[in-house]
Scaffold this active site. Structure first.
Site, short mmCIF file in Angstrom:
data_model
loop_
_atom_site.label_atom_id
_atom_site.label_comp_id
_atom_site.label_asym_id
_atom_site.label_seq_id
_atom_site.Cartn_x
_atom_site.Cartn_y
_atom_site.Cartn_z
N LYS A 92 36.02 43.98 41.78
CA LYS A 92 36.41 44.64 43.03
C LYS A 92 35.26 44.59 44.06
CE LYS A 92 40.56 45.90 41.61
NZ LYS A 92 40.69 45.88 40.16
C1 LIG Z 1 42.03 46.71 39.43
C2 LIG Z 1 43.30 47.37 39.79
C3 LIG Z 1 43.76 48.53 39.15
C4 LIG Z 1 43.11 49.11 37.94
O1 LIG Z 1 41.79 49.43 38.11
P1 LIG Z 1 40.88 49.81 36.85
O2 LIG Z 1 39.69 50.46 37.51
O3 LIG Z 1 40.53 48.53 36.17
O4 LIG Z 1 41.64 50.74 35.99
C5 LIG Z 1 44.90 49.13 39.61
N1 LIG Z 1 45.61 48.60 40.62
C6 LIG Z 1 45.22 47.47 41.24
C7 LIG Z 1 46.03 46.95 42.38
C8 LIG Z 1 44.06 46.81 40.84
O5 LIG Z 1 43.70 45.67 41.44
#
Ligand SMILES: *Cc1c(COP(=O)(O)O)cnc(C)c1O
Length: 389
Positions: free
Chosen positions: A190
């Site tokens: 991210k």
């Molecule tokens: C990465 C992501 C998640 C989950 O995030 P985590 O921190 O890995 O639990 C949820 N929704 C979207 C759209 C994502 O890209």
């Protein structure tokens, strides 16, 4: 700036960027020997809340746990329906199911706007609908004014999956702060990372109290309060969870948050460069979100391949050139684990994107030379893969 995680690729899909500040911050927590629920996490939460102008922010173990807490704070349970996109990561829908509520998938707006369609949502509202779960694809804003109008008219809550959207805004207001609650992810791919980690924000005091208690076993007072002599015992008021973030990851998050403004700006510039280069050299490939309202965090560089392109072969050739690509996303309603929730469901626009989408590399450390390699490779791969079904 030191770059990690790029070993086997000439151009990886995403890249973690650490300076010397990140290891120093983590080391100082280790040396302090106070490892969870302490001053560092409180500072991270206060800084994150200030950054996005939210009243409350709660650091959590990951965004999926955050989405679960957001669903619980909305009071969701068996018999309730929540309308959401299918073109998202499976965690968005899983979080709804953890509460016993039913996810109801709706289509995206168009081949240019891959966020949920207000019109399609409206058509799926029933007397059991309690909430709309939005996902700001790639950091690009969902149509918040239209969803606010729908939410008021039908008495629904809005939950924002803002996993892609740290620093995104619309009409001068940060995404994640428009709804009842908003959830951010700090997974390593991210825009900022704490390794695993996430944050839930809200401007609603009652939701905040619910999240505070449920994040920590349903307990009324916390270890940190007792350590500071503010309390000696506690009550457990409901079935809670352990969804807390530790001090090591909060320390990492505080440093990473300071890199967001420059990092997002660089992502924005690179996105424009991709669009310009592709307009000249990749005719046939469409980039969505042209002229999209608001300011995106530009988390992803999604592309729509021409109809009839063999995507698997295209991605295989990109790999041979050393360029990592991905798919965002195989639609949730097509998964076997969602057969029951999506029985015979058709979402035509989502399905076209699900079949033709390829995500190209995008991260602040991407150089212009690397961007040109991506464009060169894509041009050659496209030539070889066109009209092969
Ligand atoms: C990465 C992501 C998640 C989950 O995030 P985590 O921190 O890995 O639990 C949820 N929704 C979207 C759209 C994502 O890209």
């Amino acid at each position: 700036m030191q770059q990690i995680n790029s070993h086997q690729w000439r151009v990886p899909l995403a890249e973690v960027e650490f300076g010397p500040e990140e290891p120093a911050a983590v080391l100082s927590v280790l040396e302090s020997r106070w490892l969870s629920m302490g001053a560092v996490t409180q500072a991270f939460e206060a800084e994150f809340a200030a950054f996005c102008d939210a009243k409350h922010a709660f650091a959590v173990t990951n965004a999926t746990a955050g989405l679960h807490l957001a669903c619980l704070a909305a009071g969701l349970g068996p018999g309730d329906e929540v309308i959401l996109p299918s073109l998202t990561f499976v965690a968005t829908a899983n979080a709804i199911r953890y509460t016993g509520a039913t996810p109801v998938f709706a289509d995206i707006s168009s081949l240019n706007d891959w966020t949920l369609s207000p019109h399609e949502v409206k058509a799926r509202i029933t007397p059991n609908t309690r909430a709309i779960m939005l996902m700001h694809y790639g950091g690009y804003a969902s149509n918040m004014p239209a969803f606010q109008t729908l939410a008021e008219r039908y008495n629904l809550l809005i939950i924002e999956d803002a996993a892609h959207a740290v620093g995104s805004e619309l009409e001068g207001k940060q995404l994640g702060t428009w709804g009842h609650t908003g959830c951010f992810s700090f997974f390593p791919n991210k825009n900022m990372t704490t390794a695993e980690g996430g944050m839930v924000v809200t401007n609603d005091d009652a939701a905040a109290e619910k999240i505070r208690v449920l994040r920590s076993h349903g307990m009324t007072t916390l270890t940190w309060d007792r350590h500071r002599g503010h309390a000696f015992s506690y009550d457990v008021v409901e079935l809670g969870y352990n969804y807390r973030m530790d001090e090591l990851r909060s320390a990492l998050g505080r440093v990473q948050l300071t890199r967001i403004p420059a990092g997002n700006l660089r992502r924005h510039q690179l996105t424009e460069q991709y669009r310009q280069a592709a307009a000249k050299r990749l005719p046939g490939i469409q980039f969505p979100f042209a002229d999209h309202p608001g300011t995106s965090a530009c988390h992803l560089m999604p592309a729509l391949l021409p109809e009839g392109t063999n995507r698997a072969k295209f991605m295989g050739m990109m790999k041979q050139y050393g360029i990592q690509t991905s798919i965002h996303y195989p639609p949730i309603h097509t998964f076997s684990g969602y057969r029951e929730q999506a029985h015979e469901l058709r979402l035509p626009v989502t399905e076209v994107v699900g079949q033709r989408e390829v995500t190209l590399p995008l991260y602040p450390g991407l150089t212009e030379e690397q961007l040109n390699w991506v464009i060169d490779a894509a041009a050659q791969a496209l030539d070889a893969c066109s009209s092969e079904g």
